[in-house]
Design a protein around this motif. Structure first.
Motif, mmCIF file in Angstrom:
data_model
loop_
_atom_site.group_PDB
_atom_site.id
_atom_site.type_symbol
_atom_site.label_atom_id
_atom_site.label_comp_id
_atom_site.label_asym_id
_atom_site.label_seq_id
_atom_site.Cartn_x
_atom_site.Cartn_y
_atom_site.Cartn_z
ATOM 1 N N GLY A 1 -28.597 -6.539 8.962
ATOM 2 C CA GLY A 1 -28.426 -5.088 9.092
ATOM 3 C C GLY A 1 -27.000 -4.682 8.733
ATOM 4 N N PRO A 2 -26.403 -3.774 9.505
ATOM 5 C CA PRO A 2 -25.042 -3.312 9.195
ATOM 6 C C PRO A 2 -23.986 -4.407 9.345
ATOM 7 N N LEU A 3 -24.304 -5.453 10.102
ATOM 8 C CA LEU A 3 -23.354 -6.553 10.270
ATOM 9 C C LEU A 3 -23.034 -7.222 8.938
ATOM 10 N N LEU A 4 -23.969 -7.212 8.001
ATOM 11 C CA LEU A 4 -23.737 -7.795 6.679
ATOM 12 C C LEU A 4 -22.562 -7.128 5.988
ATOM 13 N N TRP A 5 -22.518 -5.807 6.024
ATOM 14 C CA TRP A 5 -21.455 -5.078 5.329
ATOM 15 C C TRP A 5 -20.118 -5.261 6.024
ATOM 16 N N LEU A 6 -20.142 -5.394 7.342
ATOM 17 C CA LEU A 6 -18.909 -5.681 8.078
ATOM 18 C C LEU A 6 -18.382 -7.064 7.705
ATOM 19 N N ILE A 7 -19.273 -8.044 7.635
ATOM 20 C CA ILE A 7 -18.867 -9.405 7.268
ATOM 21 C C ILE A 7 -18.301 -9.432 5.849
ATOM 22 N N LEU A 8 -18.968 -8.760 4.922
ATOM 23 C CA LEU A 8 -18.470 -8.725 3.540
ATOM 24 C C LEU A 8 -17.114 -8.032 3.446
ATOM 25 N N ALA A 9 -16.912 -6.962 4.207
ATOM 26 C CA ALA A 9 -15.619 -6.269 4.200
ATOM 27 C C ALA A 9 -14.521 -7.165 4.762
ATOM 28 N N VAL A 10 -14.818 -7.891 5.831
ATOM 29 C CA VAL A 10 -13.834 -8.807 6.410
ATOM 30 C C VAL A 10 -13.494 -9.917 5.420
ATOM 31 N N VAL A 11 -14.485 -10.413 4.697
ATOM 32 C CA VAL A 11 -14.245 -11.468 3.707
ATOM 33 C C VAL A 11 -13.321 -10.965 2.592
ATOM 34 N N VAL A 12 -13.598 -9.773 2.068
ATOM 35 C CA VAL A 12 -12.795 -9.244 0.967
ATOM 36 C C VAL A 12 -11.371 -8.936 1.424
ATOM 37 N N VAL A 13 -11.237 -8.206 2.532
ATOM 38 C CA VAL A 13 -9.905 -7.835 3.029
ATOM 39 C C VAL A 13 -9.138 -9.080 3.475
ATOM 40 N N GLY A 14 -9.813 -10.004 4.153
ATOM 41 C CA GLY A 14 -9.149 -11.225 4.604
ATOM 42 C C GLY A 14 -8.666 -12.092 3.457
ATOM 43 N N THR A 15 -9.460 -12.189 2.404
ATOM 44 C CA THR A 15 -9.048 -12.970 1.237
ATOM 45 C C THR A 15 -7.837 -12.358 0.560
ATOM 46 N N LEU A 16 -7.862 -11.054 0.382
ATOM 47 C CA LEU A 16 -6.707 -10.383 -0.232
ATOM 48 C C LEU A 16 -5.453 -10.532 0.624
ATOM 49 N N ALA A 17 -5.599 -10.376 1.943
ATOM 50 C CA ALA A 17 -4.448 -10.524 2.840
ATOM 51 C C ALA A 17 -3.914 -11.946 2.808
ATOM 52 N N PHE A 18 -4.808 -12.943 2.720
ATOM 53 C CA PHE A 18 -4.379 -14.337 2.651
ATOM 54 C C PHE A 18 -3.609 -14.604 1.362
ATOM 55 N N LEU A 19 -4.125 -14.101 0.236
ATOM 56 C CA LEU A 19 -3.432 -14.303 -1.040
ATOM 57 C C LEU A 19 -2.069 -13.615 -1.047
ATOM 58 N N LEU A 20 -1.988 -12.421 -0.498
ATOM 59 C CA LEU A 20 -0.700 -11.730 -0.414
ATOM 60 C C LEU A 20 0.280 -12.483 0.481
ATOM 61 N N LEU A 21 -0.218 -13.054 1.571
ATOM 62 C CA LEU A 21 0.642 -13.838 2.460
ATOM 63 C C LEU A 21 1.165 -15.081 1.747
ATOM 64 N N LEU A 22 0.297 -15.754 0.981
ATOM 65 C CA LEU A 22 0.757 -16.930 0.229
ATOM 66 C C LEU A 22 1.810 -16.563 -0.798
ATOM 67 N N VAL A 23 1.639 -15.438 -1.469
ATOM 68 C CA VAL A 23 2.628 -14.997 -2.446
ATOM 69 C C VAL A 23 3.941 -14.672 -1.746
ATOM 70 N N ARG A 24 3.851 -14.027 -0.591
ATOM 71 C CA ARG A 24 5.058 -13.633 0.136
ATOM 72 C C ARG A 24 5.817 -14.838 0.692
ATOM 73 N N GLU A 25 5.101 -15.774 1.303
ATOM 74 C CA GLU A 25 5.760 -16.914 1.951
ATOM 75 C C GLU A 25 6.037 -18.075 1.007
ATOM 76 N N ARG A 26 5.286 -18.188 -0.074
ATOM 77 C CA ARG A 26 5.427 -19.229 -1.097
ATOM 78 C C ARG A 26 5.199 -20.655 -0.591
ATOM 79 N N LYS A 27 4.600 -20.792 0.583
ATOM 80 C CA LYS A 27 4.247 -22.114 1.098
ATOM 81 C C LYS A 27 3.254 -21.947 2.236
ATOM 82 N N ILE A 28 2.664 -23.073 2.652
ATOM 83 C CA ILE A 28 1.740 -23.084 3.780
ATOM 84 C C ILE A 28 2.420 -23.819 4.929
ATOM 85 N N TYR A 29 2.451 -23.172 6.089
ATOM 86 C CA TYR A 29 3.065 -23.775 7.268
ATOM 87 C C TYR A 29 2.047 -24.664 7.974
#
Length: 124
Positions: free
Chosen positions: A18-46
């Protein structure tokens, strides 16, 4: 069903979640973008942050199995063949990896915000 059609899979997931599908997909897209931006900003993995995120990922894998059992008509005792067990392992793995990435990302951005705000942090 002789061929794999992504729109049919989308319809099945929409019917199950149901609506949970769209919430999960939104979290996946936003979370992936935020993770990539964090990697670019920090330039390493702690490593310390990654280790604690992996611990949280174990709980995410279990929660994904619980959600799967709630939205499907079958339970864990109905898993009879190898395909069923492979699906259970995949559901756990996707939940664990997703939770690990989201936890790492959230902790990383919170620590970045605290550093910018003037608070001292001793470890990443």
């Amino acid at each position: 069903m002789k061929e794999l059609d992504p729109f049919i899979l989308l319809a099945v997931f929409q019917e199950m979640l149901g609506p949970l599908l769209w919430l999960i997909l939104a979290v996946v897209v936003v979370g992936t973008l935020a993770f990539l931006l964090l990697l670019v900003r920090e330039r390493k993995i702690y490593s310390r942050r990654l280790m604690w995120s992996q611990l949280a990922g174990l709980f995410g894998g279990v929660i994904s199995l619980v959600i799967m059992a709630k939205v499907s008509a079958s339970g864990y005792s109905d898993a009879a063949g190898p395909a069923d067990w492979i699906l259970l392992v995949l559901v756990f793995a996707v939940g664990a990896v997703g939770t690990t990435v989201l936890t790492y990302t959230i902790v990383g951005w919170v620590r970045t915000a605290m550093k910018v705000g003037g608070a001292q942090i001793t470890s990443a």
